[in-house]
Design an enzyme around this catalytic site. Structure first.
Site, PDB file in Angstrom:
ATOM      1  N   ASN A 157     -21.250  -7.229  -2.555  1.00  0.00           N
ATOM      2  CA  ASN A 157     -20.387  -8.027  -2.568  1.00  0.00           C
ATOM      3  C   ASN A 157     -20.298  -9.045  -3.608  1.00  0.00           C
ATOM      4  O   ASN A 157     -21.394  -9.746  -3.517  1.00  0.00           O
ATOM      5  CB  ASN A 157     -20.051  -8.697  -1.219  1.00  0.00           C
ATOM      6  CG  ASN A 157     -19.521  -7.556  -0.146  1.00  0.00           C
ATOM      7  OD1 ASN A 157     -19.654  -6.769  -0.172  1.00  0.00           O
ATOM      8  ND2 ASN A 157     -19.137  -8.204   0.958  1.00  0.00           N
ATOM      9  N   PHE A 163     -13.577  -8.061  -4.833  1.00  0.00           N
ATOM     10  CA  PHE A 163     -13.708  -8.883  -3.695  1.00  0.00           C
ATOM     11  C   PHE A 163     -13.903  -7.831  -2.495  1.00  0.00           C
ATOM     12  O   PHE A 163     -13.236  -6.934  -2.292  1.00  0.00           O
ATOM     13  CB  PHE A 163     -12.546  -9.641  -3.605  1.00  0.00           C
ATOM     14  CG  PHE A 163     -12.358 -10.700  -4.906  1.00  0.00           C
ATOM     15  CD1 PHE A 163     -12.937 -11.882  -4.838  1.00  0.00           C
ATOM     16  CD2 PHE A 163     -11.695 -10.136  -5.840  1.00  0.00           C
ATOM     17  CE1 PHE A 163     -12.681 -12.744  -5.803  1.00  0.00           C
ATOM     18  CE2 PHE A 163     -11.615 -11.236  -7.048  1.00  0.00           C
ATOM     19  CZ  PHE A 163     -12.127 -12.333  -6.827  1.00  0.00           C
ATOM     20  N   CYS A 164     -14.871  -8.301  -1.669  1.00  0.00           N
ATOM     21  CA  CYS A 164     -15.237  -7.240  -0.583  1.00  0.00           C
ATOM     22  C   CYS A 164     -15.343  -7.804   0.710  1.00  0.00           C
ATOM     23  O   CYS A 164     -15.671  -9.157   0.958  1.00  0.00           O
ATOM     24  CB  CYS A 164     -16.500  -6.670  -1.106  1.00  0.00           C
ATOM     25  SG  CYS A 164     -16.544  -6.319  -2.788  1.00  0.00           S
ATOM     26  N   THR A 165     -15.512  -7.002   1.854  1.00  0.00           N
ATOM     27  CA  THR A 165     -15.846  -7.335   3.076  1.00  0.00           C
ATOM     28  C   THR A 165     -17.138  -6.250   3.353  1.00  0.00           C
ATOM     29  O   THR A 165     -16.518  -4.913   3.350  1.00  0.00           O
ATOM     30  CB  THR A 165     -14.788  -7.104   4.006  1.00  0.00           C
ATOM     31  OG1 THR A 165     -13.804  -8.330   3.964  1.00  0.00           O
ATOM     32  CG2 THR A 165     -15.391  -7.499   5.406  1.00  0.00           C
TER      33      THR A 165
END
Length: 326
Positions: free
Chosen positions: A183, A115-117
């Site tokens: 992402n 899970f990413c930004t």
């Protein structure tokens, strides 16, 4: 869990994270035989620790009954895995002293639990900056994070950030060309992705990142490759270039792009957007981008690392392992 993607202009100047540290850096020779490439990891990590860490990731991602049932099938997958990844995975299994099925499962487990930004932004002079947080629900990964410099013909071909035992890249930079992060769109179970890899001959999303970093001649070529090559699951690819306006988010389905969202100073999302709008375009830098990525909850308890990069100044590629984000 969260997913945030932002392309806009503006930054903030505050930070809430402490006790960050730099990961080890390892040089991987692309001129070496595939099965020998990752041998330098033996100089960085205790093999027993690597073996236990891999087991922890697999056991927490793949149900045990599924793990046992799929092992014979995974072994058969070896012939379907393309080079150089098949050779690299074989070499990894050899120096780990473990079943190759476990290394294959480890690599596919990483494909479905991130899970990413990601942020791509531009300053008043047209310089492009790219930052990303990568979140995984596995604390052990903080001690497995490493920056990898891939060397070809004596030169840096590309670099990225990954985990020991994982041959793919979710974060990378091709010097003087482009930066890229992936992402996850949180679609598809890992076994569906394995089926896609075998039956449809699709690429894991992180392998396509690596192939694009190695082969794409410029930003536009990278966009085309990442938008069109079939992959095993849905994903967002975020790219930054070296010229003003070279920033894009590619929303990917398995077969191709569902949407391509270019750099736009008026668009953004949630907390990171508010943080980036706090001061303005004049204050954009690698440091201020890192501070944006340190704001809660952009940086949170499962954030493993933050990378900031700019393809125009590849020597400034920097990764911080996040010890605590509250």
């Amino acid at each position: 869990m969260k997913l945030q993607i932002c392309l806009f202009l503006g930054v903030t100047v505050f930070c809430v994270s402490t006790a960050d540290f730099s990961p080890p850096v390892v040089n991987i020779s692309l001129d070496a035989p595939a099965y020998q490439r990752w041998a330098p990891l033996k100089n960085l990590y205790d093999i027993d620790f690597l073996r236990k860490a891999a087991a922890e990731v697999i056991d927490s991602t793949v149900p045990k009954w599924v793990h046992e049932a799929v092992k014979p099938i995974v072994k058969a997958l070896e012939k379907y895995i393309p080079q150089p990844y098949a050779g690299e995975i074989q070499g990894m299994a050899s120096f780990y002293g473990t079943d190759i099925a476990d290394i294959v499962l480890l690599n596919f487990a990483y494909e479905v639990s991130a899970f990413c930004t990601s942020i791509v932004t531009q300053d008043t002079k047209g310089n492009i900056y790219h930052g990303r947080n990568l979140d995984y629900p596995h604390d052990v990964l903080r001690n497995l994070t490493l920056d990898v410099v891939f060397i070809k013909n004596g030169q840096v071909a590309y670099r990225g950030t990954t985990f020991a035992g994982y041959v793919g890249l979710w974060t990378g930079q091709s010097p003087k060309k482009f930066t890229v992060s992936g992402n996850e769109r949180n679609k598809g179970h890992w076994w569906e992705n394995i089926i896609s890899a075998v039956l449809l001959k699709s690429s894991p999303v992180s392998w396509l990142v690596r192939e694009t970093l190695e082969s794409a001649v410029d930003f536009q070529d990278a966009v085309v490759r990442l938008a069109k090559v079939p992959i095993i699951t849905d994903v967002y690819y975020i790219l930054g270039g070296v010229r003003a306006g070279e920033g894009v988010v590619i929303t990917r389905d398995r077969s191709g792009s569902a949407d391509i969202w270019p750099l736009d100073p008026l668009l953004g999302k949630d907390v990171a957007m508010k943080a980036l709008n706090a001061t303005g375009q004049n204050h954009i830098s690698m440091d201020s981008l890192y501070k944006v990525l340190s704001v809660n909850p952009v940086c949170n308890r499962i954030t493993v690392y933050t990378t900031v990069m700019s393809a125009a100044t590849p020597e400034k590629y920097t990764t911080f392992v996040r010890d605590m984000c509250m």
